[in-house]
Design a protein around this motif. Structure first.
Motif, PDB file in Angstrom:
ATOM      1  N   ARG A  92     -14.140   1.103   5.011  1.00 59.72           N
ATOM      2  CA  ARG A  92     -13.730   2.031   6.060  1.00 59.72           C
ATOM      3  C   ARG A  92     -13.041   3.229   5.449  1.00 59.72           C
ATOM      4  NH1 ARG A  92     -10.969  -1.935  10.470  1.00 59.72           N
ATOM      5  NH2 ARG A  92     -12.075  -3.794   9.870  1.00 59.72           N
ATOM      6  N   GLU A  93     -12.968   4.276   6.237  1.00 57.40           N
ATOM      7  CA  GLU A  93     -12.387   5.514   5.744  1.00 57.40           C
ATOM      8  C   GLU A  93     -10.872   5.499   5.888  1.00 57.40           C
ATOM      9  OE1 GLU A  93     -14.004   7.863   4.107  1.00 57.40           O
ATOM     10  OE2 GLU A  93     -15.818   6.648   4.281  1.00 57.40           O
ATOM     11  N   TYR A  94     -10.221   4.626   5.130  1.00 59.47           N
ATOM     12  CA  TYR A  94      -8.773   4.692   5.048  1.00 59.47           C
ATOM     13  C   TYR A  94      -8.350   4.201   3.678  1.00 59.47           C
ATOM     14  CZ  TYR A  94      -9.046  -0.250   6.524  1.00 59.47           C
ATOM     15  OH  TYR A  94      -9.362  -1.576   6.629  1.00 59.47           O
ATOM     16  N   ASN A  95      -7.116   4.465   3.333  1.00 66.07           N
ATOM     17  CA  ASN A  95      -6.618   4.154   2.001  1.00 66.07           C
ATOM     18  C   ASN A  95      -6.278   2.675   1.910  1.00 66.07           C
ATOM     19  OD1 ASN A  95      -5.333   4.025  -0.479  1.00 66.07           O
ATOM     20  ND2 ASN A  95      -4.416   6.035  -0.247  1.00 66.07           N
ATOM     21  N   PHE A  96      -7.255   1.864   1.497  1.00 60.53           N
ATOM     22  CA  PHE A  96      -7.052   0.419   1.481  1.00 60.53           C
ATOM     23  C   PHE A  96      -6.017   0.007   0.448  1.00 60.53           C
ATOM     24  CE2 PHE A  96      -7.994  -4.049   0.834  1.00 60.53           C
ATOM     25  CZ  PHE A  96      -8.286  -4.467   2.111  1.00 60.53           C
ATOM     26  N   GLU A  97      -5.905   0.772  -0.641  1.00 69.27           N
ATOM     27  CA  GLU A  97      -4.908   0.452  -1.656  1.00 69.27           C
ATOM     28  C   GLU A  97      -3.497   0.505  -1.077  1.00 69.27           C
ATOM     29  OE1 GLU A  97      -7.384   2.582  -1.960  1.00 69.27           O
ATOM     30  OE2 GLU A  97      -8.279   2.545  -3.967  1.00 69.27           O
ATOM     31  N   VAL A  98      -3.213   1.562  -0.318  1.00 71.33           N
ATOM     32  CA  VAL A  98      -1.899   1.697   0.313  1.00 71.33           C
ATOM     33  C   VAL A  98      -1.688   0.567   1.323  1.00 71.33           C
ATOM     34  CG1 VAL A  98      -0.459   3.142   1.792  1.00 71.33           C
ATOM     35  CG2 VAL A  98      -1.815   4.185  -0.039  1.00 71.33           C
ATOM     36  N   ARG A  99      -2.724   0.291   2.079  1.00 73.27           N
ATOM     37  CA  ARG A  99      -2.643  -0.770   3.085  1.00 73.27           C
ATOM     38  C   ARG A  99      -2.281  -2.098   2.428  1.00 73.27           C
ATOM     39  NH1 ARG A  99      -6.215  -4.604   5.091  1.00 73.27           N
ATOM     40  NH2 ARG A  99      -6.223  -4.974   7.343  1.00 73.27           N
ATOM     41  N   SER A 100      -2.908  -2.394   1.278  1.00 74.33           N
ATOM     42  CA  SER A 100      -2.637  -3.651   0.587  1.00 74.33           C
ATOM     43  C   SER A 100      -1.188  -3.747   0.136  1.00 74.33           C
ATOM     44  CB  SER A 100      -3.565  -3.789  -0.632  1.00 74.33           C
ATOM     45  OG  SER A 100      -4.911  -3.886  -0.234  1.00 74.33           O
ATOM     46  N   GLU A 101      -0.658  -2.645  -0.399  1.00 69.37           N
ATOM     47  CA  GLU A 101       0.725  -2.641  -0.871  1.00 69.37           C
ATOM     48  C   GLU A 101       1.703  -2.843   0.282  1.00 69.37           C
ATOM     49  OE1 GLU A 101       0.725  -0.074  -5.000  1.00 69.37           O
ATOM     50  OE2 GLU A 101       1.512   0.854  -3.192  1.00 69.37           O
ATOM     51  N   ILE A 102       1.440  -2.178   1.381  1.00 70.25           N
ATOM     52  CA  ILE A 102       2.338  -2.299   2.536  1.00 70.25           C
ATOM     53  C   ILE A 102       2.287  -3.724   3.085  1.00 70.25           C
ATOM     54  CG2 ILE A 102       2.711  -1.582   4.927  1.00 70.25           C
ATOM     55  CD1 ILE A 102       1.830   1.234   4.069  1.00 70.25           C
ATOM     56  N   GLN A 103       1.099  -4.293   3.171  1.00 68.14           N
ATOM     57  CA  GLN A 103       0.974  -5.651   3.707  1.00 68.14           C
ATOM     58  C   GLN A 103       1.703  -6.674   2.845  1.00 68.14           C
ATOM     59  OE1 GLN A 103      -3.395  -5.858   4.197  1.00 68.14           O
ATOM     60  NE2 GLN A 103      -3.008  -6.241   6.349  1.00 68.14           N
ATOM     61  N   VAL A 104       1.539  -6.568   1.519  1.00 72.56           N
ATOM     62  CA  VAL A 104       2.194  -7.555   0.651  1.00 72.56           C
ATOM     63  C   VAL A 104       3.703  -7.353   0.651  1.00 72.56           C
ATOM     64  CG1 VAL A 104       2.141  -6.322  -1.567  1.00 72.56           C
ATOM     65  CG2 VAL A 104       1.895  -8.812  -1.512  1.00 72.56           C
ATOM     66  N   ALA A 105       4.160  -6.110   0.818  1.00 76.66           N
ATOM     67  CA  ALA A 105       5.596  -5.849   0.901  1.00 76.66           C
ATOM     68  C   ALA A 105       6.180  -6.470   2.170  1.00 76.66           C
ATOM     69  CB  ALA A 105       5.863  -4.347   0.867  1.00 76.66           C
ATOM     70  N   ARG A 106       5.457  -6.353   3.264  1.00 74.12           N
ATOM     71  CA  ARG A 106       5.910  -6.972   4.513  1.00 74.12           C
ATOM     72  C   ARG A 106       5.969  -8.494   4.369  1.00 74.12           C
ATOM     73  NH1 ARG A 106       2.164  -3.469   8.740  1.00 74.12           N
ATOM     74  NH2 ARG A 106       3.545  -1.640   8.919  1.00 74.12           N
ATOM     75  N   LEU A 107       4.973  -9.033   3.678  1.00 75.24           N
ATOM     76  CA  LEU A 107       4.941 -10.478   3.484  1.00 75.24           C
ATOM     77  C   LEU A 107       6.126 -10.941   2.645  1.00 75.24           C
ATOM     78  CD1 LEU A 107       3.165 -12.907   4.203  1.00 75.24           C
ATOM     79  CD2 LEU A 107       1.891 -12.516   2.083  1.00 75.24           C
TER      80      LEU A 107
END
Length: 298
Positions: A92-107
């Motif tokens: 998809r047209e979004y920054n998946f790398e940033v998404r991954s970092e934010i998700q793991v930080a929340r976890l």
């Protein structure tokens, strides 16, 4: 009396790369689902995982006779470590790398302990990708941690793992006894729904207990007409949306495509077969916007 069915053939299997089917494999309250989940996690983390507990962050679908669940695959290990597992079947047209970092930080934030000392448990954000990330990365699996430019790792609490199905697909036809457990899982996800590959996939399933159990589960799920209806509804929308987006790009009608996405999300909400999060993923509308549409409908 002949009755029509959405199932392409009596032996056709649902697509395990579709988010809702992927989650259903691992979130049943059955021995089969437990075996599949432990096998998959062991293949990714490279160590024997003996027990985990599912964390239900969404309520299950209220169909007790159907093998399907709507919540994300989130687990807690015996030692307190946590993992979130997801399938991304398309780029998809979004920054998946940033998404991954934010998700793991929340976890990680959910495991941090209060007190006088810094204490937490390791967390893992595991994403199965049906595309390369980054575009020029040709590794089957990339495991990211926090390291300095000299390779020194910090505490190792944050772990982002990307599994590349596109790369693993190149192994199709490799003798099963030459495949690693992770490669077997990747090939299973990639070709379980391809009836022309059934003999090869059955060989893989017979060689790995967890995959065999996953295959039994998805086989039973495939007998439910409602699951094909759900899969076809999502697939139809994705195809329609892709066509709309292509036309919108060509004609400069992005707003029109957005309106189509809103209309589709509204229709899916009225059908009441998907969660708001699943609709947001399918339509690529912000979750907050889908929730607002849901409130208006109710």
């Amino acid at each position: 009396m002949n009755t029509t069915t959405l199932r392409p053939s009596p032996t056709a299997l649902l697509n395990p790369r579709l988010d809702v089917n992927f989650k259903a494999i691992f979130t049943q309250e059955t021995k089969e689902s437990d075996e599949a989940l432990l096998s998959f996690l062991s293949s990714v983390l490279g160590r024997k995982i003996k027990n985990v507990q599912l964390t239900n962050n969404e309520p299950p679908v209220d169909f007790p006779t159907q093998l399907q669940m709507s919540f994300d695959v989130a687990v807690t290990f015996e030692d307190g470590e946590k993992a979130a597992i997801e399938m991304q079947g398309r780029d998809r047209e979004y920054n998946f790398e940033v998404r991954s970092e934010i998700q793991v930080a929340r976890l990680l934030n959910t495991t941090a302990k209060k007190g006088e000392n810094w204490s937490a448990d390791k967390v893992y954000q595991i994403s199965v990708l049906n595309f390369h990330l980054p575009k020029d990365d040709k590794r089957e699996m990339s495991w990211y941690t926090m390291k300095s430019q000299y390779g020194h790792e910090l505490a190792g609490y944050l772990n982002v793992i990307h599994i590349d199905l596109i790369e693993i697909k190149k192994l199709l036809g490799t003798p099963v006894d030459q495949l690693t457990p992770l490669q077997k899982w990747g090939l299973y996800f990639s070709y379980a729904d391809d009836e022309s590959k059934v003999d090869y996939i059955n060989q893989i399933a017979e060689s790995e207990v967890g995959i065999m159990e996953a295959n039994r589960l998805i086989g039973r799920m495939s007998e439910e007409e409602s699951n094909w209806f759900r899969q076809n509804s999502i697939d139809t929308f994705i195809r329609d949306r892709n066509t709309e987006m292509e036309n919108a790009t060509k004609k400069g009608l992005e707003q029109g495509a957005r309106q189509k996405a809103i209309e589709a999300a509204t229709n899916l909400l009225k059908m009441n077969v998907l969660t708001a999060d699943q609709i947001a993923q399918a339509t690529e509308l912000p979750l907050e916007e889908v929730l607002e549409l849901e409130r208006k409908i109710k």
